[in-house]
Design a protein around this motif. Structure first.
Motif, mmCIF file in Angstrom:
data_model
loop_
_atom_site.group_PDB
_atom_site.id
_atom_site.type_symbol
_atom_site.label_atom_id
_atom_site.label_comp_id
_atom_site.label_asym_id
_atom_site.label_seq_id
_atom_site.Cartn_x
_atom_site.Cartn_y
_atom_site.Cartn_z
ATOM 1 N N ILE A 15 0.857 -1.183 0.000
ATOM 2 C CA ILE A 15 0.000 0.000 0.000
ATOM 3 C C ILE A 15 0.896 1.237 0.000
ATOM 4 N N ARG A 16 0.825 2.015 -1.079
ATOM 5 C CA ARG A 16 1.653 3.218 -1.196
ATOM 6 C C ARG A 16 0.862 4.509 -1.072
ATOM 7 N N ARG A 17 -0.406 4.468 -1.415
ATOM 8 C CA ARG A 17 -1.242 5.678 -1.379
ATOM 9 C C ARG A 17 -2.592 5.313 -0.769
ATOM 10 N N VAL A 18 -2.961 6.042 0.285
ATOM 11 C CA VAL A 18 -4.203 5.783 1.018
ATOM 12 C C VAL A 18 -5.073 7.032 0.997
ATOM 13 N N LEU A 19 -6.377 6.831 0.874
ATOM 14 C CA LEU A 19 -7.344 7.916 0.951
ATOM 15 C C LEU A 19 -8.318 7.607 2.078
ATOM 16 N N ASP A 20 -8.464 8.524 3.017
ATOM 17 C CA ASP A 20 -9.351 8.362 4.165
ATOM 18 C C ASP A 20 -10.460 9.407 4.045
ATOM 19 N N LEU A 21 -11.653 8.953 3.669
ATOM 20 C CA LEU A 21 -12.763 9.856 3.350
ATOM 21 C C LEU A 21 -13.637 10.120 4.564
ATOM 22 N N ALA A 22 -14.021 11.404 4.739
ATOM 23 C CA ALA A 22 -14.795 11.804 5.918
ATOM 24 C C ALA A 22 -14.136 11.196 7.146
ATOM 25 N N TYR B 265 -0.470 9.395 2.813
ATOM 26 C CA TYR B 265 -1.800 9.327 3.413
ATOM 27 C C TYR B 265 -2.586 10.602 3.112
ATOM 28 N N TYR B 266 -3.646 10.448 2.309
ATOM 29 C CA TYR B 266 -4.563 11.551 2.049
ATOM 30 C C TYR B 266 -5.780 11.379 2.962
ATOM 31 N N ALA B 267 -6.250 12.464 3.546
ATOM 32 C CA ALA B 267 -7.457 12.403 4.364
ATOM 33 C C ALA B 267 -8.270 13.666 4.135
ATOM 34 N N CYS B 268 -9.576 13.566 4.335
ATOM 35 C CA CYS B 268 -10.420 14.745 4.174
ATOM 36 C C CYS B 268 -11.580 14.694 5.146
ATOM 37 N N ASP B 269 -12.042 15.878 5.526
ATOM 38 C CA ASP B 269 -13.176 16.005 6.428
ATOM 39 C C ASP B 269 -13.817 17.366 6.174
ATOM 40 N N ILE B 270 -14.998 17.593 6.770
ATOM 41 C CA ILE B 270 -15.688 18.867 6.542
ATOM 42 C C ILE B 270 -15.421 19.882 7.649
ATOM 43 N N TYR B 271 -14.627 19.516 8.652
ATOM 44 C CA TYR B 271 -14.266 20.462 9.702
ATOM 45 C C TYR B 271 -12.882 21.045 9.424
ATOM 46 N N GLU B 272 -12.801 22.352 9.309
ATOM 47 C CA GLU B 272 -11.540 23.016 8.968
ATOM 48 C C GLU B 272 -10.508 22.898 10.086
ATOM 49 N N LEU C 155 -5.648 2.194 -1.679
ATOM 50 C CA LEU C 155 -6.633 1.824 -0.658
ATOM 51 C C LEU C 155 -7.417 3.045 -0.228
ATOM 52 N N ALA C 156 -8.734 2.883 -0.073
ATOM 53 C CA ALA C 156 -9.583 3.967 0.431
ATOM 54 C C ALA C 156 -10.363 3.484 1.642
ATOM 55 N N PHE C 157 -10.310 4.260 2.713
ATOM 56 C CA PHE C 157 -11.140 4.009 3.883
ATOM 57 C C PHE C 157 -12.443 4.774 3.724
ATOM 58 N N VAL C 158 -13.561 4.056 3.855
ATOM 59 C CA VAL C 158 -14.892 4.679 3.839
ATOM 60 C C VAL C 158 -15.614 4.125 5.062
ATOM 61 N N LEU C 159 -15.152 4.499 6.234
ATOM 62 C CA LEU C 159 -15.587 3.878 7.481
ATOM 63 C C LEU C 159 -16.785 4.595 8.091
ATOM 64 N N LYS C 160 -17.889 3.876 8.174
ATOM 65 C CA LYS C 160 -19.144 4.383 8.757
ATOM 66 C C LYS C 160 -19.619 5.661 8.076
ATOM 67 N N VAL C 161 -19.332 5.798 6.820
ATOM 68 C CA VAL C 161 -19.652 7.027 6.084
ATOM 69 C C VAL C 161 -21.006 6.942 5.379
ATOM 70 N N LEU C 162 -21.299 5.803 4.772
ATOM 71 C CA LEU C 162 -22.484 5.720 3.912
ATOM 72 C C LEU C 162 -23.796 6.022 4.649
ATOM 73 N N PRO C 163 -24.002 5.531 5.879
ATOM 74 C CA PRO C 163 -25.257 5.894 6.558
ATOM 75 C C PRO C 163 -25.426 7.401 6.747
ATOM 76 N N CYS C 164 -24.321 8.111 6.962
ATOM 77 C CA CYS C 164 -24.401 9.574 7.095
ATOM 78 C C CYS C 164 -24.797 10.218 5.777
ATOM 79 N N LEU C 165 -24.255 9.702 4.678
ATOM 80 C CA LEU C 165 -24.560 10.285 3.376
ATOM 81 C C LEU C 165 -26.032 10.135 3.023
ATOM 82 N N GLU C 166 -26.668 9.082 3.534
ATOM 83 C CA GLU C 166 -28.082 8.869 3.235
ATOM 84 C C GLU C 166 -28.956 9.955 3.845
ATOM 85 N N HIS C 167 -28.435 10.653 4.854
ATOM 86 C CA HIS C 167 -29.178 11.778 5.413
ATOM 87 C C HIS C 167 -29.144 12.985 4.479
ATOM 88 N N ILE C 168 -28.257 12.929 3.493
ATOM 89 C CA ILE C 168 -28.137 14.032 2.529
ATOM 90 C C ILE C 168 -28.856 13.674 1.233
#
Length: 281
Positions: free
Chosen positions: A128-135, A158-165, A200-213
């Motif tokens: 694993i050389r490049r990782v993306l961690d979403l929300a 390691y790339y990561a992103c979130d909505i809190y600055e 590799l991308a981490f999408v941990l416990k994200v999808l249920p939150c997206l369904e609220h949108i």
């Protein structure tokens, strides 16, 4: 950040809504584009600005606010992390990371699993050389438990992103303390998923939150992610501790969601969390 949505709308009411929501301590560091995206919908439903603001805050609570435990002492945590890192004591470093992760409900639920969670999910994968961690929330603090992590020697980017600055700024400093090359950005993954190709991308416990949108936001995101492997997880219980068949519900819904994608799925069950490893290629 604010200019991105201001340029796309001339709505004075929307501007007022965003400014009002960001006056709240809970949401003052939340990406203005996310507030505007949700707020614009609520303004269609509510002619009264105050009601639209309340509805927007309810949505934000569902997707983000309910997971945080008050105001986070980021400066103190960074000082503790730097001290632990300088000591060379790996267990001390892990102890500080655990304390920080306990601040966020999602990672707090995983604390008892850290020593057993990543090995079955990652150990048999190609390098694993490049990782993306979403929300990502506080998940990058779990790096010391990941098989590809060695303090100061990590070859993985390691790339990561979130909505809190403020959280993104804190996590960028955390990566530096851990000696992990990487980048943490503020990003709304519903409107614009990161334009990256990773192993590799981490999408941990994200999808249920997206369904609220949006009901289809989850599948749209999974299709947009350019990763050979994805780890997609779901909570096995509510934040209050109730189960009520939650894991089975999420699994059935997820399998239906991706049934026509042609991806290889592997299922991993942990106490309190259900994980699917997707292989796209």
């Amino acid at each position: 950040m604010v200019s991105e949505w201001q340029n796309s709308t001339s709505s004075e009411r929307l501007r007022q809504l965003v400014e009002t929501v960001r006056m709240s301590r809970k949401y003052r560091s939340l990406y203005a584009g996310t507030i505007a995206y949700l707020g614009a919908r609520e303004l269609v439903l509510h002619s009264n600005l105050e009601e639209a603001v309340k509805a927007t805050k309810r949505r934000l609570h569902q997707i983000a606010g309910m997971y945080l435990t008050g105001a986070a002492p980021y400066a103190r945590w960074l000082a503790e992390l730097r001290q632990a890192r300088a000591s060379g004591d790996e267990e001390q470093l892990r102890a500080v990371c655990r304390r920080v992760m306990s601040w966020h409900a999602s990672t707090r639920e995983r604390l008892d699993l850290l020593t057993t969670f990543y090995q079955p999910l990652l150990a048999d994968l190609p390098p694993i050389r490049r990782v993306l961690d979403l929300a990502c929330g506080f998940h990058p603090l779990a790096l010391p438990w990941m098989p590809f992590f060695r303090a100061g020697e990590t070859a993985c980017y390691y790339y990561a992103c979130d909505i809190y600055e403020d959280l993104a700024s804190f996590l960028q400093a955390v990566l530096e303390v851990l000696g992990v090359p990487g980048e943490v950005t503020v990003c709304d993954i519903v409107q614009a998923p990161p334009d990256l190709t990773v192993d590799l991308a981490f999408v941990l416990k994200v999808l249920p939150c997206l369904e609220h949108i949006e009901p289809e936001a989850g599948l749209r995101l999974l299709r947009a992610i350019r990763a050979r492997y994805l780890l997609v997880s779901f909570p096995g219980q509510s934040l209050g501790g109730g189960k009520r068949g939650m894991a089975a519900h999420h699994e059935a819904r997820f399998r239906t969601l991706v049934a026509d994608c042609g991806w290889r799925l592997e299922r991993f069950s942990f106490p309190g969390e259900l994980v699917f490893r997707i292989q796209k290629e």
